[in-house]
Design a protein around this motif. Structure first.
Motif, PDB file in Angstrom:
ATOM      1  N   LEU A   1       0.791  -1.443  -0.003  1.00  0.00           N
ATOM      2  CA  LEU A   1       0.028  -0.168  -0.093  1.00  0.00           C
ATOM      3  C   LEU A   1       1.052   1.359  -0.012  1.00  0.00           C
ATOM      4  O   LEU A   1       1.789   1.321   0.724  1.00  0.00           O
ATOM      5  CB  LEU A   1      -1.046   0.164   1.212  1.00  0.00           C
ATOM      6  CG  LEU A   1      -1.711   1.202   1.593  1.00  0.00           C
ATOM      7  CD1 LEU A   1      -2.782   1.429   0.504  1.00  0.00           C
ATOM      8  CD2 LEU A   1      -2.420   1.025   2.977  1.00  0.00           C
TER       9      LEU A   1
ATOM     10  N   THR B   1      -1.457  -1.346  -4.060  1.00  0.00           N
ATOM     11  CA  THR B   1      -2.669  -0.494  -3.866  1.00  0.00           C
ATOM     12  C   THR B   1      -2.235   0.957  -3.779  1.00  0.00           C
ATOM     13  O   THR B   1      -1.433   1.142  -2.706  1.00  0.00           O
ATOM     14  CB  THR B   1      -3.464  -0.846  -2.622  1.00  0.00           C
ATOM     15  OG1 THR B   1      -4.013  -2.336  -2.842  1.00  0.00           O
ATOM     16  CG2 THR B   1      -4.629  -0.258  -2.374  1.00  0.00           C
TER      17      THR B   1
ATOM     18  N   THR C   1      -3.664   0.859  -9.269  1.00  0.00           N
ATOM     19  CA  THR C   1      -3.986  -0.105  -8.124  1.00  0.00           C
ATOM     20  C   THR C   1      -4.259  -1.370  -9.133  1.00  0.00           C
ATOM     21  O   THR C   1      -5.239  -1.329  -9.811  1.00  0.00           O
ATOM     22  CB  THR C   1      -5.212   0.300  -7.345  1.00  0.00           C
ATOM     23  OG1 THR C   1      -4.576   1.415  -6.544  1.00  0.00           O
ATOM     24  CG2 THR C   1      -5.553  -0.848  -6.626  1.00  0.00           C
TER      25      THR C   1
ATOM     26  N   SER D   1      -3.456   4.339  -2.569  1.00  0.00           N
ATOM     27  CA  SER D   1      -4.693   4.847  -1.942  1.00  0.00           C
ATOM     28  C   SER D   1      -4.301   5.972  -0.692  1.00  0.00           C
ATOM     29  O   SER D   1      -3.086   5.539  -0.085  1.00  0.00           O
ATOM     30  CB  SER D   1      -5.528   3.883  -1.228  1.00  0.00           C
ATOM     31  OG  SER D   1      -6.810   4.837  -0.459  1.00  0.00           O
TER      32      SER D   1
END
Length: 113
Positions: free
Chosen positions: A11, A110, A88, A112
């Motif tokens: 992430l 990912t 992503t 975000s």
């Protein structure tokens, strides 16, 4: 045993960077590269590197992603900078071994906040 093993996903916030690695074993690969597949979309090329050092990038990757290879380690890397939420996806390592197309198991990236 012939295999491709990815690492380095995770992430990251928009604008951040990640470096993916793919270690190949079991042979000398011709082309090696990266594809990705986002939910509900087809798998698409990100970048690829041939044995002779030629590289090819998808338009969305140009200027932000860099593919490199360490032939001594039989490893290919993907440096991803300025990441966007639309990056992503599950990223797959690809290798061409003779006439065989081989894939890694995939690794999640990912982007975000």
């Amino acid at each position: 045993q012939v295999q491709l093993v990815e690492s380095g996903g995770g992430l990251v916030q928009p604008g951040g960077s990640l470096r993916l690695s793919c270690a190949a074993s079991g042979g000398i690969f011709n082309s090696m590269g990266w594809y990705r597949q986002a939910p509900g979309k087809q798998r698409e090329l990100v970048a690829i590197s041939t044995t002779f050092g030629r590289t090819n990038y998808a338009d969305f990757a140009k200027g932000r992603f860099t593919i490199s290879r360490d032939n001594a380690k039989n490893t290919v890397y993907l440096q991803m900078d300025s990441l966007k939420p639309e990056d992503t996806a599950v990223y797959y390592c690809y290798g061409r071994l003779g006439v065989l197309d081989l894939w890694g198991q995939g690794i999640q990236v990912t982007v975000s906040s």
